[in-house]
Design an enzyme around this catalytic site. Sequence first.
Site, short mmCIF file in Angstrom:
data_model
loop_
_atom_site.label_atom_id
_atom_site.label_comp_id
_atom_site.label_asym_id
_atom_site.label_seq_id
_atom_site.Cartn_x
_atom_site.Cartn_y
_atom_site.Cartn_z
N GLY A 156 0.83 -1.22 0.00
CA GLY A 156 0.00 0.00 0.00
C GLY A 156 0.86 1.26 0.00
O GLY A 156 0.66 2.17 -0.79
N HIS A 157 1.86 1.29 0.89
CA HIS A 157 2.78 2.44 0.94
C HIS A 157 3.53 2.59 -0.38
O HIS A 157 3.72 3.70 -0.88
CB HIS A 157 3.82 2.26 2.05
CG HIS A 157 3.26 2.22 3.43
ND1 HIS A 157 3.28 1.07 4.20
CD2 HIS A 157 2.71 3.18 4.20
CE1 HIS A 157 2.74 1.33 5.38
NE2 HIS A 157 2.39 2.60 5.41
N MET A 172 -4.50 -3.72 3.19
CA MET A 172 -3.13 -3.76 3.73
C MET A 172 -2.97 -2.75 4.84
O MET A 172 -3.42 -1.61 4.74
CB MET A 172 -2.13 -3.52 2.62
CG MET A 172 -2.04 -4.67 1.66
SD MET A 172 -0.56 -4.61 0.66
CE MET A 172 -0.73 -6.13 -0.24
N SER A 173 -2.31 -3.18 5.91
CA SER A 173 -2.08 -2.33 7.07
C SER A 173 -0.86 -2.85 7.81
O SER A 173 -0.66 -4.06 7.92
CB SER A 173 -3.29 -2.35 8.00
OG SER A 173 -2.97 -1.81 9.27
N SER A 174 -0.05 -1.93 8.34
CA SER A 174 1.11 -2.36 9.14
C SER A 174 0.65 -3.13 10.37
O SER A 174 1.38 -3.96 10.90
CB SER A 174 1.94 -1.13 9.56
OG SER A 174 2.38 -0.44 8.42
N GLN A 215 0.32 11.31 17.98
CA GLN A 215 -0.98 10.87 17.44
C GLN A 215 -1.45 9.56 18.07
O GLN A 215 -2.48 9.02 17.70
CB GLN A 215 -0.92 10.74 15.91
CG GLN A 215 -0.11 9.59 15.37
CD GLN A 215 0.06 9.67 13.86
OE1 GLN A 215 0.67 10.59 13.33
NE2 GLN A 215 -0.50 8.69 13.15
N GLN A 275 -8.46 10.67 7.61
CA GLN A 275 -7.19 11.40 7.61
C GLN A 275 -7.05 12.24 6.34
O GLN A 275 -6.64 13.40 6.39
CB GLN A 275 -6.03 10.41 7.71
CG GLN A 275 -4.66 11.04 7.61
CD GLN A 275 -3.55 10.03 7.82
OE1 GLN A 275 -3.16 9.78 8.96
NE2 GLN A 275 -3.05 9.44 6.76
#
EC number: 6.3.2.1
Length: 283
Positions: free
Chosen positions: A36-37, A184-186, A61, A153
Amino acid sequence: MIVTDKISNVRNIIKEQKLSGKKIGLVPTMGYLHEGHLSLVRIAKKHSDFVAVSIFVNPIQFGPNEDFDRYPRDLERDLKLLEKEGCDLVFAPSVEEMYPSELLTTVNVDKITEKLCGAFRPGHFKGVTTVVAKLFNIFTPDIAVFGQKDAQQVAVIKKMVEDLNFPVEIIKAPIVRESDGLAMSSRNVYLNPEERKAALILSKSLKEAEKLLLNGERNANTIIKKVNEVLNSEPLCKVQYVSCVHPDTLEDLTYIKDKALIAIACFIGTTRLIDNLLWGENI
């Protein structure tokens, strides 16, 4: 690829690039990069001549009981991935470099930060807008690319840019999914095999929403009800919210006229995951 952890170095490099007429693209990240990044980097390359990526897990954050200390980090791996993509500059500062003294100045966008994720993560978006404003001042980019997965965001940053006259164009990039549909995500790294399987319920619920929309359903409550039903059918899934809002203003919709954002947040075990469906807008 230049790698630095100093703001002064970034400023000098960017100044040089601008003097030679280069258009600057920025991709702000918290690292632990995935496809994704990397898709954001590719989009930045298409829209600019010099691509910079920031890697910074931003402490302001994260809430007091959130996963700042646990958040996955692997700078060496990230740099290899970025070099492969032809990234020009990586800025990976320490917390001390970004916040050298007590932070008394913050940037806050009102109203649209109080709903969706903002309702459950007080102060989160103030941390996001403050660090992004700092990054925009450090890099002075012409364009910046953000992923649609963090839809709120994107809306918040676009509003900050508009209200504070930042001379930067915000480009929204589509969600990148695993082959089985999981966004997708960390944070997916936190999921055990059983939870990983259960997490597919998020994208499945949004597929059901899309089916309804394609069949002509425009009543937001009907769509929300269907998404909730699907999510609640998974025992490991605990729903935090399901909302149907306008993608720019984040105003709740009762009837979908043109554009809509179906946004969801759930806990799969102890891991909080978000996903969304953008309807009526091509990105």
